[in-house]
Design an enzyme around this catalytic site. Structure first.
Site, PDB file in Angstrom:
ATOM      1  N   LYS A  81       0.816  -1.340  -0.033  1.00 16.01           N
ATOM      2  CA  LYS A  81       0.001   0.222  -0.001  1.00 16.01           C
ATOM      3  C   LYS A  81       1.015   1.112  -0.142  1.00 16.01           C
ATOM      4  O   LYS A  81       2.000   1.249   0.190  1.00 16.01           O
ATOM      5  CB  LYS A  81      -0.936   0.107   1.287  1.00 16.01           C
ATOM      6  CG  LYS A  81      -1.465  -1.339   1.584  1.00 16.01           C
ATOM      7  CD  LYS A  81      -2.625  -1.957   0.465  1.00 16.01           C
ATOM      8  CE  LYS A  81      -3.408  -3.102   0.441  1.00 16.01           C
ATOM      9  NZ  LYS A  81      -2.862  -4.123   0.416  1.00 16.01           N
TER      10      LYS A  81
HETATM   11  C1  LIG Z   1      -9.110  -5.037  -0.419  1.00 13.07           C
HETATM   12  C2  LIG Z   1      -8.031  -5.648   0.636  1.00 13.07           C
HETATM   13  N1  LIG Z   1      -8.943  -5.914   1.812  1.00 13.07           N
HETATM   14  C3  LIG Z   1      -7.861  -6.293   2.817  1.00 13.07           C
HETATM   15  C4  LIG Z   1      -6.628  -6.403   2.615  1.00 13.07           C
HETATM   16  C5  LIG Z   1      -5.858  -7.164   3.756  1.00 13.07           C
HETATM   17  O1  LIG Z   1      -4.877  -6.042   4.396  1.00 13.07           O
HETATM   18  P1  LIG Z   1      -3.824  -6.510   5.418  1.00 13.07           P
HETATM   19  O2  LIG Z   1      -2.620  -7.124   4.699  1.00 13.07           O
HETATM   20  O3  LIG Z   1      -3.531  -5.195   5.867  1.00 13.07           O
HETATM   21  O4  LIG Z   1      -4.557  -7.290   6.277  1.00 13.07           O
HETATM   22  C6  LIG Z   1      -6.045  -6.126   1.292  1.00 13.07           C
HETATM   23  C7  LIG Z   1      -4.418  -6.566   1.340  1.00 13.07           C
HETATM   24  O5  LIG Z   1      -3.997  -6.542   0.068  1.00 13.07           O
HETATM   25  C8  LIG Z   1      -6.854  -5.823   0.508  1.00 13.07           C
HETATM   26  O6  LIG Z   1      -6.279  -5.659  -0.790  1.00 13.07           O
END
Ligand SMILES: Cc1ncc(COP(=O)(O)O)c(C=O)c1O
Length: 755
Positions: A181
């Site tokens: 991100k």
């Molecule tokens: C749309 C979406 N939701 C949730 C997540 C999960 O994020 P995290 O890695 O911070 O748990 C991601 C990660 O790529 C994502 O793209």
């Protein structure tokens, strides 16, 4: 060359912040987490932000506080990272997959509505790859039915929806700080909510359901016995992560601007491939281009996987497009409608490399592979006229010329008529034709009356280096003009750009940032020279000037010790009356200092030592300065009267002086100079006394270039093309005479100069 798909933009500041957190002893969730939450909420315009260990855990808690229970259904896009669907299963509910809109890759009411049943309790609306989903449209569908909307904004920090940051209008929105991100804390997440009670419950849930947080217990003088009010989790963020997040948050605007500029460049370089669809802003918002995806059209000569293989062979790391959860074994038992758009997107799309410090050269390589695969061998038509820039009244450039393929376009800043930047312009544009033919110059200044703006090939106004937004403006110009390098022409710009060079995608032609204190703070310069065992002319702070008078008598030089170099603010006092008469003109914020005038007026030298980017000395050049005021003064034998040190910089004699050159070249090596270094010194009784060191181009840069010692040209070639140089064989025994030049340009009808 290996080009990653994403590289986080982390630097010294994040490392320092993390180290400070560690040194503070508070490494688990503590004051920095609270500060990060506050800053993040403020940046979004949200009431409450709760920091968590990831976006996945944020989604889990969001579903709990939304009251989702076993047996409930939650509509989610299958086209999302699997965490979106997994979070629904964590609370025992069932994800129901809806198809998405092909242009945004997001859920839209038409696709969600067929999935609703009497068991539907929530929709997770994903801002896929940073493109905001249409929250208002989804509300119209969901609110009358009592269906909660949870926004999965994992990818969308810095994106906007209807003029506000994504998440600003959401009742629950979850962000991710994973390194893919924009804003990263290594791992981490944030859940924002408008409801204070929900925020309080989230804070409990992330900390085992505890009634009192560790921070509150720590702050309390009396022992506190906590209670565990419900089954909670350990979903805390650490203070080390939050420290990094705070620094990253301050850089977010720049990250978004840079990604948007690079994405625009992809769009223009790939725009003529028939049928190719790329990520774009929707009508109602702006994306942060967290993922720059392209969807290959039917009939594209190679498959998506074949194109990824071609890219990998060229050293480019791309990724398949967004995954589809319903095609994974974990969801083989899923219910719900056919998902034709999702299936086409997941099989035919890919995500191209895009990261903050990606260079145009790297981007061109990615583009050339895709264009090659599309059987379009020619590069797309390049812009020959420049787009508008700056806060201008009339936007076209006065002297825009078609860009010659042989020239590299560079930025020279601070090009006012008497500035160092003007000397750089002279060196590159006036000194000699072969140099002139190498460079196409964009000149910048804060002042529309700057000579160089009207002499350079293109011009742009920029704010002062001390203004917030300065660096963003330089970044914008780099993108806009497709620049190859930046040459700072003023001291504040040299200091800032040298310190932040890692944040720019092109070389900054300036000496090392670690040398900048030598020019920005003369006391530090003095200390450094003493450390090297050299003579620096002694100095006294302004309020201890009496000591200088009693030790050295007159004449005395009064000058700022901080933040202004060259001859600005330098005064000479030849009597006590004059010294005291200077008091109203001495700027105390620049910490004035008083030095004896050692030696006589005809024994003052400016020496330029040029070192290449690896620190090898190329050559040095000596200008014996012709100081008008002091020469007259010498003639008068320091009698009573008014005298001034001439600015002196644009006149003097180009001479050889082996002893001085050897001394200064040695000094450059010992200081670790890697660029231009100017040393001012006086000779007295065969001793050399240094009184200024400037690790930047100088007021005599243009004189030297006319003699064949062309520092800007040589350093540009060294940085851009790795050319190496031996001694320069420049001309000597020359007298440099100062001249003036004016530029007349038409005013526009508002009476402003065009800029
Ligand atoms: C749309 C979406 N939701 C949730 C997540 C999960 O994020 P995290 O890695 O911070 O748990 C991601 C990660 O790529 C994502 O793209």
């Amino acid at each position: 060359m290996t080009i990653p798909v994403m590289r986080p933009w982390l630097g010294e500041d994040e490392a320092t912040a993390a180290a400070e957190a560690i040194a503070s002893g508070w490494v688990a969730q503590g004051p920095r987490v609270a500060e990060f939450e506050k800053a993040f909420a403020a940046s979004i315009g949200a009431s409450h932000a709760v920091a968590l260990s990831s976006c996945t855990t944020a989604l889990h808690l969001a579903l709990i506080v939304a009251g989702i229970q076993p047996g409930d259904e939650v509509v989610v896009p299958s086209l999302s990272f699997i965490a979106t669907a997994n979070a629904v299963r964590y609370v025992g509910a069932e994800p129901v997959f809806a198809d998405v809109d092909g242009a945004t890759q997001n859920l839209v009411p038409d696709m969600v509505e067929p999935c609703l049943t009497e068991r539907t309790r929530a929709v997770i609306l994903v801002d896929q790859a940073g493109i905001p989903a249409d929250l208002d449209a989804m509300r119209i569908l969901c609110e009358p039915r009592g269906i909660a909307i949870i926004e999965d904004a994992a990818c969308a920090v810095g994106a906007t929806y209807r003029g506000r940051p994504v998440g600003a209008g959401a009742s629950l929105a979850a962000f991710s700080f994973h390194p893919r991100k924009l804003l990263t804390t290594g791992e981490g997440g944030m859940l924002i909510t408008a409801d204070a009670d929900i925020a309080a419950r989230l804070r409990r849930l992330r900390e085992h359901g505890m009634s009192v947080s560790a921070a509150e217990r720590h702050a309390n003088q009396q022992p506190v016995i906590e209670q565990y009010l419900e089954v909670g989790f350990n979903y805390r963020m650490t203070d080390i992560q939050a420290a990094v997040g705070l620094v990253q948050l301050r850089k977010l605007d720049r990250m978004v601007a840079r990604r948007r500029a690079l994405a625009e460049r992809y769009q223009s370089c790939l725009g003529d491939i028939p049928g190719l669809v790329t990520a774009r802003d929707p009508a109602y918002g702006t994306t942060n281009y967290q993922g720059f995806w392209i969807v290959l059209p039917d009939g594209f000569p190679v498959s998506r996987n074949e194109l990824m293989r071609m890219l990998a062979e060229a050293g480019v790391s791309a990724r398949r497009g967004v995954m589809a959860a319903h095609l994974e074994p974990a969801y083989a038992d899923r219910k719900g409608p056919q998902l034709p758009v999702t299936e086409r997107l997941t099989s035919d799309s890919l995500i191209l490399p895009l990261f903050h410090d990606m260079t145009h050269e790297q981007q061109d390589l990615v583009v050339s592979v895709i264009r090659g695969a599309a059987a379009l061998d020619q590069p797309p038509a390049r812009r020959t006229t420049l787009p508008a820039n700056g806060p201008s009244h009339r936007r076209e450039d006065l002297r825009t010329q078609p860009r010659s393929a042989a020239k590299a376009r560079i930025l020279v800043t601070g090009v006012g008529g008497r500035s160092v930047g003007a000397g750089i312009l002279h060196s590159l544009m006036r000194a000699d034709d072969s140099v002139r033919d190498r460079w196409e110059i964009v000149g910048t200044d804060a002042d529309p009356f700057s000579w160089g703006l009207y002499v350079a090939d293109h011009k742009a106004l920029v704010p002062l280096a001390s203004t917030p937004g300065y660096l963003e403006r330089i970044q914008e110009l780099i993108d806009l003009h497709e620049l190859a390098a930046v040459l700072p022409g003023t001291e504040p710009e040299a200091a800032l750009l040298a310190a932040r060079r890692d944040e720019l995608p092109v070389p900054v032609i300036a000496n090392d940032a670690q040398l900048m204190p030598l020019m920005m703070d003369k006391q530090q310069a003095e200390a450094k020279l003493r450390e090297l065992g050299l003579n620096f002319i002694p100095s006294y702070p302004w309020d201890r000037r009496e000591e200088a008078v009693s030790e050295f008598g007159f004449p005395l030089v009064v000058k700022p010790s901080r933040e202004t170099g060259g001859s600005r603010g330098v005064h000479l006092a030849i009597s006590r009356r004059e010294l005291e008469g200077l008091a109203p003109f001495v700027r105390t914020e620049h910490q004035p200092m008083v030095q004896p005038y050692i030696g006589d007026a005809d024994a003052e030298y400016t020496v330029g030592v040029l070192s290449d980017k690896s620190g090898n000395v190329i050559d040095s050049i000596v200008i014996r300065r012709k100081l008008i005021g002091l020469s007259l003064l010498a003639a008068k034998n320091y009698g009573e009267g008014t005298a001034a040190i001439s600015t002196g910089i644009s006149q003097g004699f180009v001479v050889r002086h082996r002893a001085i050159q050897e001394f200064c070249e040695d000094l450059a090596k010992r200081l670790g100079s890697r660029g231009p270094l100017n040393i001012q010194l006086r000779v007295h009784d065969n001793n050399l006394y240094v009184f200024e060191i400037h690790p930047r181009f100088s007021g005599t840069t243009a004189i030297r270039a006319s003699a064949g010692f062309n520092e800007p040209d040589i350093l540009l070639r060294n940085h851009l093309w790795d050319e190496e140089f031996g001694r320069l064989n420049y001309r000597e025994n020359l007298m440099a005479i100062r001249a003036f030049e004016h530029v007349l340009v038409p005013m526009d009808d508002t009476g402003h100069t065009p800029a």
